[in-house]
Each structure stands twice: as C-alpha cells, then as structure tokens.
Design a protein around this motif. Structure first.
Motif, mmCIF file in Angstrom:
data_model
loop_
_atom_site.group_PDB
_atom_site.id
_atom_site.type_symbol
_atom_site.label_atom_id
_atom_site.label_comp_id
_atom_site.label_asym_id
_atom_site.label_seq_id
_atom_site.Cartn_x
_atom_site.Cartn_y
_atom_site.Cartn_z
ATOM 1 N N ALA A 41 -32.010 38.631 10.221
ATOM 2 C CA ALA A 41 -32.837 37.463 10.519
ATOM 3 C C ALA A 41 -32.041 36.415 11.288
ATOM 4 O O ALA A 41 -32.587 35.715 12.155
ATOM 5 C CB ALA A 41 -33.397 36.868 9.230
ATOM 6 N N TYR A 93 -37.790 34.008 4.071
ATOM 7 C CA TYR A 93 -38.012 34.952 5.164
ATOM 8 C C TYR A 93 -38.545 36.249 4.574
ATOM 9 O O TYR A 93 -38.031 36.732 3.564
ATOM 10 C CB TYR A 93 -36.702 35.220 5.912
ATOM 11 N N GLY A 115 -35.449 35.585 12.761
ATOM 12 C CA GLY A 115 -36.256 34.540 12.150
ATOM 13 C C GLY A 115 -36.399 33.329 13.046
ATOM 14 O O GLY A 115 -35.518 33.032 13.863
ATOM 15 N N TYR A 120 -30.225 31.337 8.275
ATOM 16 C CA TYR A 120 -30.644 31.658 6.913
ATOM 17 C C TYR A 120 -29.415 31.894 6.031
ATOM 18 O O TYR A 120 -28.394 32.385 6.508
ATOM 19 C CB TYR A 120 -31.505 32.923 6.900
#
Length: 245
Positions: A41, A93, A115, A120
C-alpha cells in the motif's frame, strides 16, 4: 466473477518485488501478510502495489507448481481475519481478496494497489501498541527507518480526493458522449482529434484515468463529471456553495 486485473498465468510471472507467496495459512502468516499489505500500500518504489498469493509455495524466487492449495481451510474465515487485521493499519486500508482455483487447487489472491492515503503504518506484533512503516525492497518486506522513512514521507504525500483512483468503477462506466460534449463546449482541439481515440484513448489523454496493475481505472473527478449517475459512486455527496463577505 473474476475481479483480478491480470490473468493468474501472467500473475505468476510478475517480478518478486511485486508478489509474495505463502504456502499455507496460520496465525504467524496473518501477521506477515498484514505487514506486506502495508508495504504494498505504501508503494515505496512506485510499482503499483503488488499481490500476495496464499496456497502456493516458493523456491529460489519462483512459485512451486502445482499449488499446495488451501484444502481444508475456511476461506471465509481467512478473509474475515485479513479484513479485521487490516483495520489496524493506519489509515485503514483494505486490499481486494479474490479466491481462485488454479490447477485444481483453491488459492487466495490478495491484490494490494497503492493506497491513496499513504504513508501507512501497521502493528509490529512485538509489543502492544508498537507500530512501524513497512516497505518492499526486492522480495522482502522491511520496516522503513532512517533515510528510507524520510523518503517514504516525501514520496507519499496525500493525494487530493478528485485525483484518487476509484477501484469500484471501470472506464466503461464513463460516458463517451458526455466527454465529447464537454470538449466541444470548451472548444478543445480534442473535440475533433479525439474522434478516433475512443473512450480509453480520451481518458488517457485527459488524465481521467490512472494505471492500476496493468489496466486503467477512472479517477474520482472522471466519475463526478462524466458518469450518468455520480451519486451511485459517492453516496451522500452534495454540492455546497459558499459566499464570502
């Protein structure tokens, strides 16, 4: 219904930096999978995320076929566990989970696009409350520290809402006639030149779409302007007009 943007045969040829194989399922595997989801992500190398495949072992960087499979495993339970643990990723997520049958065996493909709210971080699993930012380097998932963490923060600034890709829709849900009408209204040269481009060509030229693992998905702005029913994708959205004194 196949929800993957790439055929499994082609997916198994993807370079190792974008794919990870897990032979079987266990609690330790869940912890590793969540960290790898976090890393994909974050998309540190801007490679459009990656895939995790459960049920296939790996040797010297290549998948071992035929698959080991997830025979006897409760796929619904596995998917619930993954979704539950992904809620602990911050910002939250959720990857795309796709159970598949390959060479007679059941496997689970976890498709993890980049993402929109990067960077993240996820629980480390070592001590309660400890968290870390994870990235991919080669075929490994590692904790981003020092200069790598600094680069991650610089590379992954927040993407504005209208520029974000919308993975719940496809290019075909955009109206070619609305796009051409707009180009005509603003007297764009593409109003004439774009006649030969078609829907996908126009979307690419106008940057209404963005690549996602080998195919194009619409940006939010494209759905807002050029879909026949924008409310279908943005439930509860409204237009506000503000007048400043």
């Amino acid at each position: 219904m196949n929800i993957l943007p790439i055929r499994l045969e082609n997916l198994l040829q993807v370079e190792s930096v974008r794919i990870e194989f897990k032979k079987s399922w266990s609690v330790p595997t869940l912890d590793q999978v969540v960290k790898t989801i976090c890393a994909f992500a974050n998309d540190f190398l801007n490679l459009n995320g990656g895939y995790i495949i459960l049920g296939i072992d790996m040797q010297e960087g290549r998948p071992l076929l035929p698959p080991h499979g997830l025979a006897g495993e409760d796929l619904d339970r596995i998917q619930r566990q993954i979704r539950g643990q992904c809620q602990r990723i911050d910002p939250e997520y959720q990857p795309v989970l796709s159970p598949e049958t390959y060479q007679g065996q059941t496997i689970l493909v976890i498709w993890t696009p980049p993402g929109d709210l990067r960077p993240y971080h996820a629980p480390t699993g070592s001590q309660k409350g400890d968290r870390a930012y994870y990235i991919r380097t080669g075929s490994e998932t590692i904790e981003a520290k020092g200069e790598m963490l600094t680069q991650l923060m610089q590379l992954t600034a927040r993407v504005p809402f209208d520029d974000r890709r919308n993975l719940s829709a496809t290019i075909d849900e955009l109206s070619l006639s609305l796009i051409r009408r707009y180009l005509s209204n603003v007297k764009s040269d593409l109003a004439v030149a774009g006649q030969d481009l078609g829907l996908l060509g126009l979307c690419k030229r106008l940057r209404l779409s963005v690549p996602a693992n080998g195919f194009e998905v619409p940006r939010n702005v494209a759905l807002l302007f050029f879909s026949n029913d924008p409310g279908r994708y943005f439930v509860g959205a409204r237009v506000e007009v503000v007048q400043f004194g």
